[in-house]
Every structure is written in C-alpha cells, then in structure tokens.
Scaffold this motif. Sequence first.
Motif, PDB file in Angstrom:
ATOM      1  N   THR A   1       0.850  -1.185   0.000  1.00 23.84           N
ATOM      2  CA  THR A   1       0.000   0.000   0.000  1.00 23.84           C
ATOM      3  C   THR A   1       0.885   1.235   0.000  1.00 23.84           C
ATOM      4  O   THR A   1       1.758   1.379   0.859  1.00 23.84           O
ATOM      5  CB  THR A   1      -0.918   0.021   1.232  1.00 23.84           C
ATOM      6  OG1 THR A   1      -1.744  -1.148   1.220  1.00 23.84           O
ATOM      7  CG2 THR A   1      -1.802   1.258   1.225  1.00 23.84           C
TER       8      THR A   1
ATOM      9  N   ALA B   1       0.964   5.614  -0.669  1.00 20.17           N
ATOM     10  CA  ALA B   1       0.228   6.872  -0.817  1.00 20.17           C
ATOM     11  C   ALA B   1       0.857   7.679  -1.948  1.00 20.17           C
ATOM     12  O   ALA B   1       1.528   8.691  -1.727  1.00 20.17           O
ATOM     13  CB  ALA B   1       0.248   7.654   0.489  1.00 20.17           C
TER      14      ALA B   1
ATOM     15  N   GLY C   1      -4.720   2.354  -3.884  1.00 21.43           N
ATOM     16  CA  GLY C   1      -3.461   2.482  -3.164  1.00 21.43           C
ATOM     17  C   GLY C   1      -2.678   1.190  -3.077  1.00 21.43           C
ATOM     18  O   GLY C   1      -1.629   1.141  -2.424  1.00 21.43           O
TER      19      GLY C   1
END
Length: 371
Positions: free
Chosen positions: A310, A312, A324
């Motif tokens: 994951t 950002a 994401g």
Amino acid sequence: MERFGLNTEEGGAPMSNPYDLLEQQEDMEYGPERVGVTEEAVRLADLSGDGQASYDARMALMETAAMSGQSEKLFPAFAWCQHYAAQHPDEVDDHTLAWHHKWVLSAAHQFPQFPLSRIHELHGSYAQYARKLGAGARSSAYLQMKLAMHMGDPAAAQPAFNVWQVAKEDMLSDCSACEAQARAEYHVLMGDDGPCIKQGQLILKKKMSCGEIPHLTYGTLLQPLLRQGQRDLALQYAVKGRELVEGAPDFLSTQAEHLEFLALTDMSTGLEWYARHLPWAEQTRERRSQMDYHRAAALLFSRLEEEAVTLALSPEAEGWQQSGKYPVSGRLESHLAKARALATQFDKRNGTPHYTQKLARTLGTTGEVGL
C-alpha cells in the motif's frame, strides 16, 4: 496575478520590470515556482529590448535552475550569455560568467544525449577562460576529476586529483566544504571506504557547510559505513541527512542514496520515502539523478517479500491506483527497466561500463532481477 506565484503592481497589474521579478525571486525557495518567476523575468527583459536586462535575467535563471533540479535550462541561457559577453565585454563580469560555466560543466553530466566530445570542448574553453582571468590549474583539474568520477574512470580521476591537490586555491576554486566533499566522493570511486569515512567525518566534526554540505555528506557516508560494519553510526547519519534533503528537488540523487540505505535497513520507512519523492523522480529531466532513483527503487522492491504494498502515491504518478495497492513485481520491473535503460545510455555516452556495473552491484547479479 496568480502566475508562477508572481506578485503584482499596485492596482493588480502584472509586473512589467524584469528587475522587480529578479528581486522577488531572490526571496523565494529554490524550486519550480522560483524558476517560473525567473523565466518570466527573462521574457519581460527580451520584450523590453534591453540586452543587459536579458543577460542579467538569464544569469539569474541559471543559478535558480541549477539549484532547483532543472539544470537542462542552463544550456540555452549560457549560450546566449556567452554570445552577449563576446559582443559586450565591458558590460559583463567575467568572474561570474566563469562560475556559471562551471555549473554548465556539472550539468552536462546529467544528460546522456549531451555528447562527450562537446563536454571536452566545454572543459577546454573553461580552462582557457580561467587562464585569461589569471586563475591557476586548480579548478580545471578539479572539474576534470569530477568528470572522470562521473564516468567511473579511476585511471583518469587519479592524475586530475593529484594536480588539484597541489595546485593553489584561486578565485575559481570551490568552497572548502564542497572540495572536502569531493575528496570523500573520490575515495568512494577508488574503493577506499576508510579514507571516505575519515574525510566525511572531518566535514561533520568541523561543521563545514554551504548550500549543499553536509546534505551530500550524510548520503555519501551511508554505504561505506554499512560495508565497514558501522551500522549504528550510519543509522544516526541517515536520520540527520533525510531531514536536510527531504522534498528538495536539487537533491534527488542524495534522496536516492537514502532510499537505497532504507531498502537495506528499514523497508517500511523506505516505502514512505519512496512515495514522498517519486513525483519529482518521474518529472525531472535530470537523467542521472533519475537513474539513481530508479536504481534505488528497484533495490527496495527487489527486497520486499509481499506480493503487493500500500502506497500513498500522487494521482500524477505513473500507474497510480485509486485503491493504493500496488503489485511489487510491477514496481520492480518498471524501475529496473528504467534504471537499466538509462545506465546503458550513460555508459554508451561515456565509453565505460560504470553505471551498468553499479546497477548490478546494487541489486546483486541474480536471476531474480534479471541482471
């Protein structure tokens, strides 16, 4: 007027005096907005027909672009200023123009499409210009050493290093902090971790500093310290170094050094650092710095055991996913392919296998990464 963050004259009219913009940009942080303001000053100066203003604006643009990670803008500006200086020798400061010449020589390292023959021509013209100003051999030898270091050519770097060390300082010598940093980097090229660490720690102990030091120093020391078993000290330097260069567009290669270190020591923080600096790594036209970042990113993703992570990432990032979630294999393949392609381009230009070999050393010659 909201254009490149420009201030306006009283009544809301845009500034029309290029010198007002040049004064404004001096109070701005280096980066895209400051570059935009300085380019607007160049535009206004050219429209005014004032050659001196056009010269001054381009000289300011070269400094701003060099310090903002946009060194591709130096070449046309420098060529224009050289031509103007030849026609109006009494209107320019030769010493300042020589310093900008040095920046152009360093900028040429960033672009594999810039022919090596042309780089050598620029070194020759710089040496002639330096002699005309009454400078000695120190800065010319220093720049030749830096070129050899960029090319990964120890045999060419060593004699230039020796000349540089014995030549007297003069008006075109770099500051003591930058020269001390260059010694540390030279020892890296020569494979001498001990002298590199000693030189770097001398910089830190004496608190030598300038616009780039000790920012570069912390990044330079990380891998030598790891190789010499000084992990705890490397971790301390990594924290201090990241604070100095985080988000700065002119320090992408140093950000890559920190990413490589995090890939080996703290992959969770490494993923955050990767996401933080990926946008500029993708946008920049400075190909050597971009290559450094792709190489470090490839190392990071080659060491992850998860199938997906994951991140950002900015929506502008290549392959952005709203969820994401990103497949590790896809990220690895993308960064590895880009790092390999750029390494090939630089090695072809330089006539050495330096960057291809550096990529192999960084990742390890394993079938897993296709090297």
